[in-house]
Motif scaffolding. Sequence first.
Motif, PDB file in Angstrom:
ATOM      1  N   THR A  80       6.628 -40.130  67.072  1.00 12.26           N
ATOM      2  CA  THR A  80       7.622 -40.993  67.695  1.00 12.26           C
ATOM      3  C   THR A  80       8.997 -40.576  67.199  1.00 12.26           C
ATOM      4  N   ILE A  81       9.903 -40.364  68.146  1.00 13.99           N
ATOM      5  CA  ILE A  81      11.285 -39.998  67.827  1.00 13.99           C
ATOM      6  C   ILE A  81      12.106 -41.271  67.904  1.00 13.99           C
ATOM      7  N   SER A  82      12.818 -41.593  66.834  1.00 18.66           N
ATOM      8  CA  SER A  82      13.498 -42.885  66.749  1.00 18.66           C
ATOM      9  C   SER A  82      14.877 -42.901  67.401  1.00 18.66           C
ATOM     10  N   SER A  83      15.489 -41.766  67.638  1.00 23.98           N
ATOM     11  CA  SER A  83      16.819 -41.737  68.255  1.00 23.98           C
ATOM     12  C   SER A  83      16.737 -42.194  69.703  1.00 23.98           C
ATOM     13  N   SER A  84      17.889 -42.640  70.238  1.00 26.95           N
ATOM     14  CA  SER A  84      17.915 -43.063  71.632  1.00 26.95           C
ATOM     15  C   SER A  84      18.477 -41.943  72.494  1.00 26.95           C
ATOM     16  N   GLY A  85      18.257 -42.053  73.775  1.00 26.90           N
ATOM     17  CA  GLY A  85      18.738 -41.056  74.718  1.00 26.90           C
ATOM     18  C   GLY A  85      17.628 -40.690  75.688  1.00 26.90           C
ATOM     19  N   ILE A  86      17.998 -40.157  76.820  1.00 30.12           N
ATOM     20  CA  ILE A  86      17.026 -39.850  77.877  1.00 30.12           C
ATOM     21  C   ILE A  86      16.027 -38.782  77.431  1.00 30.12           C
ATOM     22  N   PHE A  87      16.490 -37.755  76.735  1.00 29.51           N
ATOM     23  CA  PHE A  87      15.577 -36.687  76.323  1.00 29.51           C
ATOM     24  C   PHE A  87      14.612 -37.170  75.238  1.00 29.51           C
ATOM     25  N   ASN A  88      15.104 -37.990  74.321  1.00 26.60           N
ATOM     26  CA  ASN A  88      14.214 -38.574  73.307  1.00 26.60           C
ATOM     27  C   ASN A  88      13.182 -39.482  73.961  1.00 26.60           C
ATOM     28  N   TYR A  89      13.617 -40.263  74.946  1.00 26.59           N
ATOM     29  CA  TYR A  89      12.694 -41.117  75.681  1.00 26.59           C
ATOM     30  C   TYR A  89      11.616 -40.268  76.373  1.00 26.59           C
ATOM     31  N   MET A  90      12.031 -39.169  77.000  1.00 25.48           N
ATOM     32  CA  MET A  90      11.074 -38.305  77.713  1.00 25.48           C
ATOM     33  C   MET A  90      10.055 -37.699  76.743  1.00 25.48           C
ATOM     34  N   VAL A  91      10.506 -37.235  75.584  1.00 23.31           N
ATOM     35  CA  VAL A  91       9.588 -36.657  74.602  1.00 23.31           C
ATOM     36  C   VAL A  91       8.630 -37.728  74.077  1.00 23.31           C
ATOM     37  N   ASN A  92       9.131 -38.926  73.807  1.00 22.41           N
ATOM     38  CA  ASN A  92       8.263 -40.020  73.365  1.00 22.41           C
ATOM     39  C   ASN A  92       7.231 -40.361  74.433  1.00 22.41           C
ATOM     40  N   TRP A  93       7.651 -40.362  75.694  1.00 24.15           N
ATOM     41  CA  TRP A  93       6.719 -40.657  76.787  1.00 24.15           C
ATOM     42  C   TRP A  93       5.635 -39.588  76.878  1.00 24.15           C
ATOM     43  N   ILE A  94       6.025 -38.317  76.770  1.00 26.09           N
ATOM     44  CA  ILE A  94       5.044 -37.226  76.807  1.00 26.09           C
ATOM     45  C   ILE A  94       4.059 -37.370  75.650  1.00 26.09           C
ATOM     46  N   ASN A  95       4.576 -37.618  74.454  1.00 25.67           N
ATOM     47  CA  ASN A  95       3.702 -37.751  73.283  1.00 25.67           C
ATOM     48  C   ASN A  95       2.779 -38.957  73.382  1.00 25.67           C
ATOM     49  N   SER A  96       3.249 -40.062  73.945  1.00 27.83           N
ATOM     50  CA  SER A  96       2.400 -41.246  74.039  1.00 27.83           C
ATOM     51  C   SER A  96       1.325 -41.090  75.105  1.00 27.83           C
ATOM     52  N   LYS A 123       5.452 -30.355  71.049  1.00 26.61           N
ATOM     53  CA  LYS A 123       4.229 -30.336  70.231  1.00 26.61           C
ATOM     54  C   LYS A 123       2.951 -30.488  71.049  1.00 26.61           C
ATOM     55  N   GLN A 124       2.953 -29.973  72.305  1.00 22.48           N
ATOM     56  CA  GLN A 124       1.721 -29.977  73.078  1.00 22.48           C
ATOM     57  C   GLN A 124       0.840 -28.802  72.669  1.00 22.48           C
ATOM     58  N   HIS A 125       1.465 -27.704  72.287  1.00 28.06           N
ATOM     59  CA  HIS A 125       0.727 -26.511  71.885  1.00 28.06           C
ATOM     60  C   HIS A 125       1.390 -25.893  70.665  1.00 28.06           C
TER      61      HIS A 125
END
Length: 101
Positions: A3-19, A72-74
Amino acid sequence: AITISSSGIFNYMVNWINSNDIPAINCFPSFHGVLCFMWLIYIGLNKNINKLIRIIVSFISIGIILSTMFVKQHSYIDLIGAFVLVIIVYFIVFKLSKKEC
């Protein structure tokens, strides 16, 4: 999951992919890497393709390869395996069958 704690669209996208990532499906070798390495080899060897198209496809393919590692998918081992698989397939398809790319 990371989980990336910073805010922003790209952080949100990475968190969504990881979840939504299912680790058992993202396994060795990287299929993203296989497809992108195939494109890179094909357009690198085929001089009949427009130079601008070759640059665009190369840029997108390299971006896809790197993005699978950045989110971190691969890991690099998955990508090395993908590259080795593509070289083997290239050898079988184009060298053993005497076809040209």
